[in-house]
Design a protein around this motif. Sequence first.
Motif, mmCIF file in Angstrom:
data_model
loop_
_atom_site.group_PDB
_atom_site.id
_atom_site.type_symbol
_atom_site.label_atom_id
_atom_site.label_comp_id
_atom_site.label_asym_id
_atom_site.label_seq_id
_atom_site.Cartn_x
_atom_site.Cartn_y
_atom_site.Cartn_z
ATOM 1 N N LEU A 31 0.733 7.270 -7.425
ATOM 2 C CA LEU A 31 0.920 6.648 -6.139
ATOM 3 C C LEU A 31 -0.450 6.736 -5.412
ATOM 4 O O LEU A 31 -1.120 7.512 -5.372
ATOM 5 C CB LEU A 31 1.764 7.765 -5.252
ATOM 6 C CG LEU A 31 2.316 7.543 -3.837
ATOM 7 C CD1 LEU A 31 2.758 6.189 -3.644
ATOM 8 C CD2 LEU A 31 2.661 8.659 -3.087
ATOM 9 N N ILE A 42 -2.655 5.109 -1.896
ATOM 10 C CA ILE A 42 -2.651 4.878 -0.445
ATOM 11 C C ILE A 42 -4.260 4.253 -0.257
ATOM 12 O O ILE A 42 -5.249 5.194 -0.567
ATOM 13 C CB ILE A 42 -2.377 5.705 0.727
ATOM 14 C CG1 ILE A 42 -2.216 5.164 1.789
ATOM 15 C CG2 ILE A 42 -3.050 7.086 0.716
ATOM 16 C CD1 ILE A 42 -1.456 5.903 3.056
ATOM 17 N N ASN A 94 -3.764 1.378 5.498
ATOM 18 C CA ASN A 94 -2.840 2.272 4.786
ATOM 19 C C ASN A 94 -1.742 1.630 3.619
ATOM 20 O O ASN A 94 -0.678 1.862 3.675
ATOM 21 C CB ASN A 94 -2.110 3.244 5.974
ATOM 22 C CG ASN A 94 -2.773 4.330 6.644
ATOM 23 O OD1 ASN A 94 -3.845 4.507 6.128
ATOM 24 N ND2 ASN A 94 -2.594 4.214 7.942
ATOM 25 N N LEU A 124 0.101 1.052 0.706
ATOM 26 C CA LEU A 124 0.783 1.875 -0.427
ATOM 27 C C LEU A 124 1.229 1.578 -1.501
ATOM 28 O O LEU A 124 1.976 0.369 -1.599
ATOM 29 C CB LEU A 124 1.913 2.822 0.665
ATOM 30 C CG LEU A 124 2.608 4.070 -0.017
ATOM 31 C CD1 LEU A 124 1.647 5.053 -0.159
ATOM 32 C CD2 LEU A 124 3.693 4.358 0.894
ATOM 33 N N GLU A 172 3.777 -2.543 -4.618
ATOM 34 C CA GLU A 172 3.507 -2.363 -3.305
ATOM 35 C C GLU A 172 4.652 -1.710 -2.778
ATOM 36 O O GLU A 172 6.003 -2.240 -3.220
ATOM 37 C CB GLU A 172 3.273 -3.310 -2.226
ATOM 38 C CG GLU A 172 3.090 -2.916 -0.806
ATOM 39 C CD GLU A 172 2.695 -3.941 0.215
ATOM 40 O OE1 GLU A 172 2.190 -3.604 1.404
ATOM 41 O OE2 GLU A 172 2.664 -5.027 -0.043
ATOM 42 N N ARG A 197 3.223 4.746 7.057
ATOM 43 C CA ARG A 197 2.748 4.758 5.669
ATOM 44 C C ARG A 197 2.304 6.052 5.249
ATOM 45 O O ARG A 197 2.574 6.650 4.158
ATOM 46 C CB ARG A 197 1.793 3.548 5.267
ATOM 47 C CG ARG A 197 2.773 2.138 5.295
ATOM 48 C CD ARG A 197 1.949 1.111 4.806
ATOM 49 N NE ARG A 197 2.362 -0.033 5.294
ATOM 50 C CZ ARG A 197 1.713 -1.019 6.308
ATOM 51 N NH1 ARG A 197 0.623 -0.595 6.581
ATOM 52 N NH2 ARG A 197 2.390 -2.027 6.622
ATOM 53 N N TYR A 205 3.615 8.410 2.356
ATOM 54 C CA TYR A 205 2.887 8.674 1.251
ATOM 55 C C TYR A 205 3.027 10.155 0.788
ATOM 56 O O TYR A 205 3.095 10.700 -0.234
ATOM 57 C CB TYR A 205 1.371 8.173 1.457
ATOM 58 C CG TYR A 205 0.513 8.833 0.266
ATOM 59 C CD1 TYR A 205 0.096 8.302 -0.883
ATOM 60 C CD2 TYR A 205 -0.453 9.988 0.684
ATOM 61 C CE1 TYR A 205 -0.624 8.731 -1.748
ATOM 62 C CE2 TYR A 205 -1.324 10.400 -0.433
ATOM 63 C CZ TYR A 205 -1.458 9.685 -1.505
ATOM 64 O OH TYR A 205 -2.374 10.096 -2.323
#
Length: 167
Positions: free
Chosen positions: A115, A117, A126, A128, A138, A148, A152
Amino acid sequence: MPYKWSQTQHTNSHECLRLWPHSSLPSGGFVWFIAATFVLIQLPLFAVLGTVVLWVLLPFLMITVAAIWLALKRSYHDQNVLETLSLKADDVHLQRRNPKGDHQEWDCNVYWTKLSIYPSGGPVPNYLTLTGNGREVEIGAFLSEEERPVLYSELSDFLARSNHSPS
């Protein structure tokens, strides 16, 4: 926030995340807004009733109401997006339903899922993404800049729990 965590129906031990765009004008509000706009646009016409000016202004005012109606309908259509992130066995599965009804899917082993950001440098602040299986996708493109980072941290916790939970 326009997303919700829930238990998946496949298993009782893993969660599922559903994300959708925020809708600030519900369908009932749409009807009231168009009706109020129509009435307010008609008010100036009372001063020109019985004159040629009425017939000059009327088409432009009706085109304005029609344009507002079409723009709001288009906005509702564009909000017909749904993203679902779930865990099946050891695989993370992301499915996205686009406004036109087509689906996009992405799968990756939870261990290899990353993951990320991007506070800046992405298409939006931001930005993600999930990375794995040779692809970067995305997630939550329609969320606000402030939502976001919150998502996250929740997704980070979800992936950490999934990596350490027994299968």
